[in-house]
Scaffold this active site. Structure first.
Site, PDB file in Angstrom:
ATOM      1  N   GLU A  90      51.985 -59.069  35.945  1.00  0.00           N
ATOM      2  CA  GLU A  90      51.537 -60.315  36.563  1.00  0.00           C
ATOM      3  C   GLU A  90      52.545 -61.436  36.343  1.00  0.00           C
ATOM      4  O   GLU A  90      53.195 -61.513  35.303  1.00  0.00           O
ATOM      5  CB  GLU A  90      50.165 -60.716  36.008  1.00  0.00           C
ATOM      6  CG  GLU A  90      49.082 -59.747  36.451  1.00  0.00           C
ATOM      7  CD  GLU A  90      47.678 -60.183  36.069  1.00  0.00           C
ATOM      8  OE1 GLU A  90      46.756 -59.842  36.815  1.00  0.00           O
ATOM      9  OE2 GLU A  90      47.500 -60.855  35.038  1.00  0.00           O
ATOM     10  N   CYS A 103      55.706 -68.470  35.310  1.00  0.00           N
ATOM     11  CA  CYS A 103      55.424 -67.827  34.035  1.00  0.00           C
ATOM     12  C   CYS A 103      55.706 -66.341  34.232  1.00  0.00           C
ATOM     13  O   CYS A 103      55.016 -65.673  35.007  1.00  0.00           O
ATOM     14  CB  CYS A 103      53.952 -68.095  33.693  1.00  0.00           C
ATOM     15  SG  CYS A 103      53.385 -67.287  32.211  1.00  0.00           S
ATOM     16  N   CYS A 110      51.786 -55.003  25.949  1.00  0.00           N
ATOM     17  CA  CYS A 110      52.294 -55.728  24.774  1.00  0.00           C
ATOM     18  C   CYS A 110      51.873 -54.987  23.513  1.00  0.00           C
ATOM     19  O   CYS A 110      50.791 -54.423  23.448  1.00  0.00           O
ATOM     20  CB  CYS A 110      51.715 -57.147  24.763  1.00  0.00           C
ATOM     21  SG  CYS A 110      52.411 -58.191  23.463  1.00  0.00           S
ATOM     22  N   CYS A 114      47.505 -59.505  19.520  1.00  0.00           N
ATOM     23  CA  CYS A 114      46.784 -60.757  19.217  1.00  0.00           C
ATOM     24  C   CYS A 114      45.335 -60.625  19.704  1.00  0.00           C
ATOM     25  O   CYS A 114      45.092 -60.217  20.835  1.00  0.00           O
ATOM     26  CB  CYS A 114      47.462 -61.955  19.877  1.00  0.00           C
ATOM     27  SG  CYS A 114      49.126 -62.221  19.274  1.00  0.00           S
ATOM     28  N   CYS A 117      44.014 -62.421  23.062  1.00  0.00           N
ATOM     29  CA  CYS A 117      44.843 -62.370  24.262  1.00  0.00           C
ATOM     30  C   CYS A 117      44.535 -61.133  25.096  1.00  0.00           C
ATOM     31  O   CYS A 117      44.526 -60.012  24.576  1.00  0.00           O
ATOM     32  CB  CYS A 117      46.317 -62.388  23.854  1.00  0.00           C
ATOM     33  SG  CYS A 117      47.441 -62.323  25.253  1.00  0.00           S
ATOM     34  N   CYS A 331      46.631 -69.103  30.113  1.00  0.00           N
ATOM     35  CA  CYS A 331      47.189 -68.480  28.917  1.00  0.00           C
ATOM     36  C   CYS A 331      46.287 -67.384  28.391  1.00  0.00           C
ATOM     37  O   CYS A 331      45.088 -67.594  28.192  1.00  0.00           O
ATOM     38  CB  CYS A 331      47.321 -69.495  27.790  1.00  0.00           C
ATOM     39  SG  CYS A 331      48.499 -70.734  28.120  1.00  0.00           S
TER      40      CYS A 331
HETATM   41  N1  SAH Z   1      54.007 -63.131  23.391  1.00  0.00           N
HETATM   42  C1  SAH Z   1      54.365 -64.488  23.529  1.00  0.00           C
HETATM   43  C2  SAH Z   1      54.161 -65.060  24.923  1.00  0.00           C
HETATM   44  C3  SAH Z   1      52.883 -64.717  25.663  1.00  0.00           C
HETATM   45  S1  SAH Z   1      51.435 -65.656  25.450  1.00  0.00           S
HETATM   46  C4  SAH Z   1      53.653 -65.326  22.480  1.00  0.00           C
HETATM   47  O1  SAH Z   1      52.847 -64.791  21.750  1.00  0.00           O
HETATM   48  O2  SAH Z   1      53.959 -66.508  22.363  1.00  0.00           O
HETATM   49  C5  SAH Z   1      51.707 -67.309  25.848  1.00  0.00           C
HETATM   50  C6  SAH Z   1      50.833 -68.250  25.020  1.00  0.00           C
HETATM   51  O3  SAH Z   1      49.434 -68.118  25.336  1.00  0.00           O
HETATM   52  C7  SAH Z   1      50.936 -67.952  23.527  1.00  0.00           C
HETATM   53  O4  SAH Z   1      50.993 -69.145  22.800  1.00  0.00           O
HETATM   54  C8  SAH Z   1      49.639 -67.250  23.253  1.00  0.00           C
HETATM   55  O5  SAH Z   1      49.312 -67.269  21.904  1.00  0.00           O
HETATM   56  C9  SAH Z   1      48.700 -68.028  24.142  1.00  0.00           C
HETATM   57  N2  SAH Z   1      47.433 -67.344  24.375  1.00  0.00           N
HETATM   58  C10 SAH Z   1      47.194 -66.029  24.391  1.00  0.00           C
HETATM   59  N3  SAH Z   1      45.887 -65.784  24.623  1.00  0.00           N
HETATM   60  C11 SAH Z   1      45.304 -66.982  24.770  1.00  0.00           C
HETATM   61  C12 SAH Z   1      43.965 -67.386  25.054  1.00  0.00           C
HETATM   62  N4  SAH Z   1      42.993 -66.494  25.235  1.00  0.00           N
HETATM   63  N5  SAH Z   1      43.722 -68.710  25.153  1.00  0.00           N
HETATM   64  C13 SAH Z   1      44.715 -69.619  25.004  1.00  0.00           C
HETATM   65  N6  SAH Z   1      45.984 -69.291  24.741  1.00  0.00           N
HETATM   66  C14 SAH Z   1      46.277 -67.986  24.613  1.00  0.00           C
END
Ligand code: SAH
Length: 342
Positions: A90, A103, A110, A114, A117, A331
């Site tokens: 995406e 983006c 991945c 996390c 996410c 995000c």
């Molecule tokens: N892997 C990288 C980039 C991808 S995520 C990283 O971890 O930074 C981009 C941003 O969105 C990151 O700051 C991540 O922590 C945040 N993010 C992921 N899931 C989210 C969610 N459910 N709500 C808000 N931010 C989120």
């Protein structure tokens, strides 16, 4: 066959020379790809027919197919691209006052896991090549006819887990003879792969570095982000301080606020203590709830209180305007979904 977009301009020059062509052909081809955004070698009309044939025999242009496109009420567009091997990624296009931001994804899936996410809910398949990263920009520009001015590596994947290709993609995207997107308009976001932060610091890259911090104690951060078990907060902050000292550049810390988890005033106090004196900015993101996710989004009241407290203590904090959440393009909502069954 090789994807011609996987060569940066210098490499393409060498490649042309190696197949018996003049070096300047590389610049012409580069311009057809990144300025004219052609989808076929036949369109490269200032090259001889013979060279066009040679290119077709040896290289591909790997044009992404749009499996699905969704448009949010705020104008944000989310693309599901077929990356030509049966997998999909995406990419999101957002419009801001200062222009268009894209983006991009850096991997199919991945590994980082996390807990909040959506990109984590699916297995890691592979990293994208530099050409595949650049193609996301080209494909969106072709589809919309607009010129993208900012790139954020915040789509699916961990960019620093695909370090070489991401750096190479940045060099290609950067090139004034091609897309010409300045490094200052490119952001890399990482969950905190500490050794790579040191490497970036030593590279003089000029991009913006964003760190997904999200918590101030190891206990809490490890529950949200398994990477913290490998590189803890102390090591991460030490690397960030090195980065700031070496580059004199501001770091952007991302902090996703989850209700009753990391969003009260004590958390804000701990964050101030952790970041005090650092050249940084805090980006607060009310967490976007994902399917089966155990974190709920913070209340507006808490988010504002949190921001105001940081600002009062001299730490610049802003609340990120969430674009595209009605189409799961915000995000953490990106995932790889096959078959267009979003
Ligand atoms: N892997 C990288 C980039 C991808 S995520 C990283 O971890 O930074 C981009 C941003 O969105 C990151 O700051 C991540 O922590 C945040 N993010 C992921 N899931 C989210 C969610 N459910 N709500 C808000 N931010 C989120």
């Amino acid at each position: 066959m090789k994807n011609i977009k996987d060569y940066n301009l210098d490499e393409l020059k060498e490649e042309m020379i190696s197949i018996g062509e003049k070096g300047y052909r590389a610049e012409q081809i580069f311009k057809w790809i990144y300025v004219e955004n052609v989808t076929d070698f036949n369109e490269m009309t200032n090259l001889s027919l013979e060279l066009r044939e040679k290119l077709k025999e040896n290289y591909t242009l790997d044009i992404y197919k749009i499996i699905k496109k969704q448009e949010s009420s705020d104008g944000t567009k989310k693309y599901l691209f077929d990356v030509l091997d049966g997998n999909a990624i995406e990419t999101v296009l957002m419009q801001y006052k200062h222009g268009y931001s894209i983006c991009v994804s850096s991997q199919v899936g991945c590994k980082m896991g996390c807990k909040f996410c959506a990109s984590t809910g699916i297995a890691f398949i592979r990293s994208l090549t530099s050409g595949e990263i650049a193609e996301q920009i080209l494909a969106v520009q072709r589809d919309t006819g607009i010129k993208i001015s900012n790139v954020v590596f915040m789509g699916i994947g961990e960019p620093l887990d695909n370090f070489e290709n991401v750096i190479k993609a940045i060099k290609t995207i950067n090139n004034p003879k091609g897309l010409n997107i300045g490094a200052r308009h490119i952001s890399i976001s990482t969950c905190g792969i500490v050794p790579k932060i040191y490497e970036i610091a030593d590279m003089d890259l000029q991009c913006t570095l964003s760190i997904s911090l999200h918590a101030t104690t190891n206990e809490k951060r490890s529950k949200m982000m398994p990477i913290n078990n490998k590189y803890n907060i102390e090591e991460l902050i030490k690397a960030c301080k090195y980065y700031i000292e070496k580059t004199n550049k501001r770091i952007s810390f991302e902090y996703a606020l989850a209700k009753d988890n990391n969003d009260n005033l004590d958390d804000a106090k701990a964050l101030v203590k952790l970041l005090k004196g650092m050249l940084c900015h805090v980006n607060l993101i009310p967490i976007n709830k994902i399917e089966n996710g155990k974190f709920d989004t913070s209340t507006n009241e808490n988010v504002i209180k949190f921001r105001d407290y940081l600002n009062e203590c001299g730490i610049v904090a802003t609340i990120r305007r969430e674009l595209g959440d009605d189409i799961e393009a915000a995000c953490g909502q990106l995932r790889r979904k096959e078959g267009g069954n979003i």
